[in-house]
Design an enzyme around this catalytic site. Structure first.
Site, PDB file in Angstrom:
ATOM      1  N   CYS A 156       0.855  -1.188   0.000  1.00  0.00           N
ATOM      2  CA  CYS A 156       0.000   0.000   0.000  1.00  0.00           C
ATOM      3  C   CYS A 156       0.886   1.230   0.000  1.00  0.00           C
ATOM      4  O   CYS A 156       1.524   1.546   1.011  1.00  0.00           O
ATOM      5  CB  CYS A 156      -0.917  -0.012   1.217  1.00  0.00           C
ATOM      6  SG  CYS A 156      -1.963   1.447   1.255  1.00  0.00           S
ATOM      7  N   GLY A 157       0.925   1.929  -1.115  1.00  0.00           N
ATOM      8  CA  GLY A 157       1.799   3.091  -1.241  1.00  0.00           C
ATOM      9  C   GLY A 157       1.364   4.263  -0.384  1.00  0.00           C
ATOM     10  O   GLY A 157       2.200   4.947   0.217  1.00  0.00           O
ATOM     11  N   HIS A 158       0.053   4.520  -0.335  1.00  0.00           N
ATOM     12  CA  HIS A 158      -0.385   5.663   0.483  1.00  0.00           C
ATOM     13  C   HIS A 158      -0.062   5.408   1.951  1.00  0.00           C
ATOM     14  O   HIS A 158       0.292   6.336   2.687  1.00  0.00           O
ATOM     15  CB  HIS A 158      -1.882   5.939   0.276  1.00  0.00           C
ATOM     16  CG  HIS A 158      -2.795   5.287   1.257  1.00  0.00           C
ATOM     17  ND1 HIS A 158      -3.310   4.012   1.076  1.00  0.00           N
ATOM     18  CD2 HIS A 158      -3.287   5.719   2.445  1.00  0.00           C
ATOM     19  CE1 HIS A 158      -4.086   3.704   2.114  1.00  0.00           C
ATOM     20  NE2 HIS A 158      -4.091   4.713   2.959  1.00  0.00           N
ATOM     21  N   ASP A 162     -10.297   4.024  -3.536  1.00  0.00           N
ATOM     22  CA  ASP A 162      -9.126   4.746  -3.050  1.00  0.00           C
ATOM     23  C   ASP A 162      -9.305   6.231  -3.335  1.00  0.00           C
ATOM     24  O   ASP A 162      -9.559   6.636  -4.469  1.00  0.00           O
ATOM     25  CB  ASP A 162      -7.871   4.222  -3.741  1.00  0.00           C
ATOM     26  CG  ASP A 162      -6.589   4.649  -3.035  1.00  0.00           C
ATOM     27  OD1 ASP A 162      -6.598   5.692  -2.342  1.00  0.00           O
ATOM     28  OD2 ASP A 162      -5.572   3.945  -3.175  1.00  0.00           O
ATOM     29  N   GLY A 201      -0.715   4.486  -4.445  1.00  0.00           N
ATOM     30  CA  GLY A 201       0.736   4.376  -4.585  1.00  0.00           C
ATOM     31  C   GLY A 201       1.203   3.127  -5.291  1.00  0.00           C
ATOM     32  O   GLY A 201       2.049   3.183  -6.202  1.00  0.00           O
ATOM     33  N   SER A 202       0.668   1.958  -4.912  1.00  0.00           N
ATOM     34  CA  SER A 202       1.065   0.727  -5.593  1.00  0.00           C
ATOM     35  C   SER A 202       0.483   0.672  -6.995  1.00  0.00           C
ATOM     36  O   SER A 202       1.052   0.035  -7.894  1.00  0.00           O
ATOM     37  CB  SER A 202       0.638  -0.501  -4.776  1.00  0.00           C
ATOM     38  OG  SER A 202      -0.750  -0.467  -4.491  1.00  0.00           O
TER      39      SER A 202
END
Length: 344
Positions: free
Chosen positions: A97-99, A259, A264-265
């Site tokens: 999870c990028g965020h 989202d 991010g991902s």
């Protein structure tokens, strides 16, 4: 007046809430029992099998909502990791999870999970289920700011794959991996605009695509079967050719969860696909805009690499996260809804 907890039984669950580009992150500080397992992936399996009731308590109403997102900090088996993390949402547990990495990077510096912050950036090594992700947190005069991270190897799994989507017929999708697998489709294929169409219409189209890809495409990952599943579908504006102008997308993942950030991902996987197709070059920065909120991330491929037999790239993603509050949650034994519920 000092705040006191109301009458309750059992453990108190303490959290810090943040958001990155509008997407929430609930960082769980206390209240979980020991998470067993000799690796972060093993710990992910353990909480799914033994502690899932606590995910529902914190992610579901009345304490959360259908689109809540959480992170549980755990020990990592990798010596260079500053922390390990398990991600959770309305359906279960994701692998990247990028965020959340952006928020956790700032949190780790502010709450002294790294020993010696340095200016102008402090490195935070975060062990996600997909692997080690290196975050770099802006730090100056005791204050944290923006965060960038370097992804695990990201790659194009398949391009121009035709699937039969219920209600829409044959649809061509690209499938990319950025710590999690996503299907990508131009929203115009469904007569939609990612920045203007009703969110529910976007959700319905993306969910139909996810269902079709899951049933018709077999995914695999070179390093672990635990990573070989489709996390969601990202609808785009179709602007994949390099441009200095932002390109918009909206991600629908897990159980029709939307989202709020550019994902991010998802940005990682989208950059990997664009690089694979020759649409961008190394170190060409693109700006990605959330179709939901208008918030922005940047992304660029910074290094070519391999992931098994796949040609891959390391992607740098950057954004900002902010604190929204802290909470202490309790459960009363005679509350019939204390274990959580969702409205769909």
């Amino acid at each position: 007046m000092e705040m006191q907890l109301p009458p309750h039984e059992g453990l108190e669950l303490s959290v810090t809430d943040m958001h990155t580009g509008g997407e929430p992150l609930r960082i769980i500080l206390s209240g979980y029992p020991e998470v067993k397992g000799d690796s972060v992936l093993a710990k992910r399996r353990y909480i799914r099998e033994h502690l899932d009731h606590l995910r529902k308590v914190l992610m579901y109403e009345p304490r959360g909502h259908n689109d809540m997102y959480g992170a549980l900090i755990v020990d990592s088996e990798i010596p260079e990791a500053d922390l390990g993390v398990l991600f959770m949402h309305n359906e279960g547990y994701s692998t990247m999870c990028g965020h959340a990495v952006i928020a956790l990077g700032r949190y780790a510096v502010d709450y002294k999970l790294v020993k010696k912050p340095r200016s102008p950036e402090t490195q935070v090594n975060i062990h996600c289920p997909c692997g080690l992700v290196r975050a770099f947190v802006e730090y100056s005069e005791g204050k944290t700011g923006g965060v960038r991270f370097l992804s695990v190897p990201a790659f194009a799994f398949a391009t121009d794959v035709t699937v039969k989507v219920e209600g829409f017929g044959e649809v061509e999708v690209d499938i990319g991996y950025g710590g999690a697998f996503y299907a990508f489709v131009n929203a115009q294929r469904f007569g939609l605009d990612v920045t203007k169409s009703r969110t529910q219409d976007l959700v319905d189209a993306a969910t139909a695509v996810t269902k079709a890809v899951k049933s018709q495409v077999k995914l695999h990952h070179p390093t672990s079967d635990d990573l070989a599943f489709l996390y969601g579908t990202i609808l785009t504006d179709g602007k994949d050719d390099y441009s200095a102008e932002p390109t918009s997308n909206i991600c629908v993942f897990a159980e029709a969860q939307v989202d709020r950030s550019p994902t991010g991902s998802g940005v990682t996987a989208r950059v990997a696909l664009q690089f694979y197709k020759g649409l961008i070059q190394l170190n060409q920065t693109r700006t990605f805009q959330s179709g939901a909120t208008g918030s922005l991330f940047t992304g660029k491929a910074v290094q070519e690499t391999k992931c098994g037999d796949f040609k891959a790239v390391v992607v740098e993603v950057a954004g900002r996260a902010f604190y929204t509050g802290v909470s202490r949650f309790v459960q009363e034994p005679d509350d019939e809804l204390t274990h959580g519920f969702l409205l769909k």
